[in-house]
Design a protein around this motif. Structure first.
Motif, PDB file in Angstrom:
ATOM      1  N   ARG A  10       0.834  -1.209   0.000  1.00  0.00           N
ATOM      2  CA  ARG A  10       0.000   0.000   0.000  1.00  0.00           C
ATOM      3  C   ARG A  10       0.871   1.262   0.000  1.00  0.00           C
ATOM      4  O   ARG A  10       0.570   2.232  -0.714  1.00  0.00           O
ATOM      5  CB  ARG A  10      -0.942  -0.023   1.195  1.00  0.00           C
ATOM      6  CG  ARG A  10      -2.101  -1.008   1.008  1.00  0.00           C
ATOM      7  CD  ARG A  10      -3.006  -1.084   2.216  1.00  0.00           C
ATOM      8  NE  ARG A  10      -4.167  -1.922   1.918  1.00  0.00           N
ATOM      9  CZ  ARG A  10      -4.937  -2.516   2.835  1.00  0.00           C
ATOM     10  NH1 ARG A  10      -4.658  -2.357   4.125  1.00  0.00           N
ATOM     11  NH2 ARG A  10      -5.973  -3.246   2.469  1.00  0.00           N
ATOM     12  N   ALA A  11       1.939   1.242   0.792  1.00  0.00           N
ATOM     13  CA  ALA A  11       2.839   2.390   0.818  1.00  0.00           C
ATOM     14  C   ALA A  11       3.518   2.573  -0.539  1.00  0.00           C
ATOM     15  O   ALA A  11       3.685   3.709  -1.020  1.00  0.00           O
ATOM     16  CB  ALA A  11       3.887   2.202   1.917  1.00  0.00           C
ATOM     17  N   LYS A  12       3.901   1.469  -1.155  1.00  0.00           N
ATOM     18  CA  LYS A  12       4.544   1.554  -2.471  1.00  0.00           C
ATOM     19  C   LYS A  12       3.549   2.045  -3.516  1.00  0.00           C
ATOM     20  O   LYS A  12       3.904   2.821  -4.428  1.00  0.00           O
ATOM     21  CB  LYS A  12       5.112   0.188  -2.860  1.00  0.00           C
ATOM     22  CG  LYS A  12       6.043   0.206  -4.053  1.00  0.00           C
ATOM     23  CD  LYS A  12       7.233   1.132  -3.856  1.00  0.00           C
ATOM     24  CE  LYS A  12       8.100   0.743  -2.671  1.00  0.00           C
ATOM     25  NZ  LYS A  12       9.299   1.632  -2.578  1.00  0.00           N
ATOM     26  N   ALA A  13       2.285   1.638  -3.396  1.00  0.00           N
ATOM     27  CA  ALA A  13       1.258   2.125  -4.323  1.00  0.00           C
ATOM     28  C   ALA A  13       1.117   3.637  -4.221  1.00  0.00           C
ATOM     29  O   ALA A  13       1.028   4.343  -5.241  1.00  0.00           O
ATOM     30  CB  ALA A  13      -0.069   1.429  -4.041  1.00  0.00           C
ATOM     31  N   ASP A  14       1.086   4.156  -2.997  1.00  0.00           N
ATOM     32  CA  ASP A  14       0.991   5.615  -2.816  1.00  0.00           C
ATOM     33  C   ASP A  14       2.206   6.321  -3.404  1.00  0.00           C
ATOM     34  O   ASP A  14       2.091   7.378  -4.055  1.00  0.00           O
ATOM     35  CB  ASP A  14       0.869   5.948  -1.326  1.00  0.00           C
ATOM     36  CG  ASP A  14      -0.480   5.535  -0.748  1.00  0.00           C
ATOM     37  OD1 ASP A  14      -1.440   5.335  -1.538  1.00  0.00           O
ATOM     38  OD2 ASP A  14      -0.569   5.393   0.490  1.00  0.00           O
TER      39      ASP A  14
END
Length: 431
Positions: free
Chosen positions: A196-200
């Motif tokens: 999720r952090a990488k997606a952001d």
């Protein structure tokens, strides 16, 4: 003449019997219904364990390598000792000694004393007897007895009182899986958070999408990673639901669910005693005959692990494809360089972490197949292959936990977009 021959032979035969039964150096002699057997003098295990190692060991997956399973088995034995004391099956002196022995195993002591192969035949009786013998010898020594005499604590009469291998191992297997799940769950939660952090982070990066591996429309690189995060989160939830069902056990049902050999007083006490020692809320399965016959609750966990593996195969393949190149492939992301990639091509860096994740998943799928076979082959009143299913689910959970943790820490967190390459690809989008 015949009478003289009979009177003449016992003298020599008695001598040969004495020779045959004499303990070789460094061993002691124990006996069972099959005869006598030499046991290492210092061993806490006994004749049943020695026979099982000689007859049944083949896989190298020995009980000593599963300390959490030994801990669960010792917890069940400790609860049984209390319930047997409640039911006046054993006295307080033996109960205390058995509990003391169980506590040592719960602390992780004496692991070399558990050489049993988890994939041995016989419905896991070798596992149960290995534990019974070790506890009996420790308890007997605690009360002043000698190792191997099983006085004043006997492995069957006292340690295994009111129990069967079927309900002891059934319960301990599920306790172990619940323990292992907590570690895998942490790894999965961290993996979802990392994706999720990488997606952001990658949402501003526009690249080209592909369908049927052909160029399609522009898309944010972050959307792909966000989809990966949701897939892992969904599989985590489904796996958690299957694991929760493992809190229903059959302890007190003995061999086939009838409770034969266990008093009503013991059966009333055993779940309460287990819960107070284990610190969990276990309940009885609604039908104990069903519990003895069917291991679909284990197979359900295994099936969910397999589906998680298939999702992770897709994700690891995507990461590997996106990082391919750097000149002749997609080249849209750069993976952390953790290891040299070739013995012949200087500077080559391979996607070793995603590839390790893939190979872990291949193994997990193999474990699922073995578990399904164990479920299918559980004939009639008792599934004697539950131990094989358990070993494979144990291993699948442990492999997944380790591999997912490394995939998260050494790959996903460190992924960097090749922004120049992504811009170039996005400019060639067709739609």
């Amino acid at each position: 003449m015949a009478a003289r021959r009979r009177s003449a032979t016992p003298r020599s035969s008695r001598g040969s019997i004495r020779t045959r039964l004499a303990a070789p150096s460094g061993t002691r002699i124990e006996k069972d219904s099959l005869g006598a057997c030499a046991v290492p003098a210092g061993a806490l295990y006994g004749i049943h364990t020695v026979r099982a190692v000689e007859n049944l060991g083949f896989s190298g997956r020995i009980l000593a390598n599963y300390p959490d399973y030994i801990c669960a088995l010792a917890t069940v034995k400790k609860a049984a000792a209390r319930a047997n004391r409640d039911a006046r099956v054993i006295d307080a002196r033996r109960q205390g000694a058995i509990e003391c022995a169980c506590d040592a195993l719960i602390r992780g002591e004496h692991l070399p004393q558990f050489p049993i192969d988890l994939l041995a035949g016989g419905g896991s009786i070798a596992v149960n007897m290995n534990v019974n013998e070790v506890i009996a010898n420790l308890a007997s020594e605690h009360l002043g007895g000698a190792r191997g005499t099983y006085q004043p604590v006997h492995p069957k009469v006292h340690v295994n009182a009111s129990q069967s291998t079927a309900d002891v191992c059934h319960t301990a297997v599920r306790m172990t899986m619940l323990t292992r799940w907590s570690g895998l769950r942490r790894a999965l939660v961290q993996c979802v958070a990392a994706f999720r952090a990488k997606a952001d982070e990658l949402r501003p990066v526009v690249t080209i999408s592909r369908t049927c591996l052909q160029d399609a429309s522009p898309v944010s690189l972050g959307e792909l990673f966000g989809g990966h995060a949701e897939a892992i989160a969904r599989r985590t939830g489904e796996l958690a639901q299957s694991v929760r069902a493992l809190t229903q056990i059959n302890l007190g049902g003995t061999a086939i669910g009838s409770g034969s050999g266990a008093s009503a007083s013991y059966r009333r006490a055993i779940i309460k005693r287990l819960n107070e020692i284990a610190g969990r809320k276990f309940t009885l399965r609604p039908n104990l005959f069903d519990a003895a016959q069917n291991i679909d609750d284990l197979a359900s966990v295994s099936a969910q692990l397999a589906m998680l593996a298939e999702v992770l195969i897709k994700i690891a393949q995507d990461v590997r494809l996106l990082a391919s190149g750097p000149e002749g492939g997609f080249g849209e992301i750069i993976l952390p360089a953790v290891q040299e990639g070739s013995s012949i091509f200087p500077g080559k860096i391979n996607p070793v972490i995603p590839e390790t994740m893939l190979q872990c998943c291949f193994q997990v799928l193999g474990c699922e197949r073995a578990t399904r076979l164990a479920l299918e082959r559980g004939e009639l009143n008792l599934n004697v292959f539950e131990g094989a299913a358990a070993a494979n689910v144990f291993d699948a959970i442990e492999m997944m936990e380790r591999s997912i943790a490394r995939f998260t820490e050494r790959c996903v967190i460190g992924i960097v977009a090749n922004r120049k390459r992504c811009r170039e690809l996005a400019s060639h989008a067709r739609y």
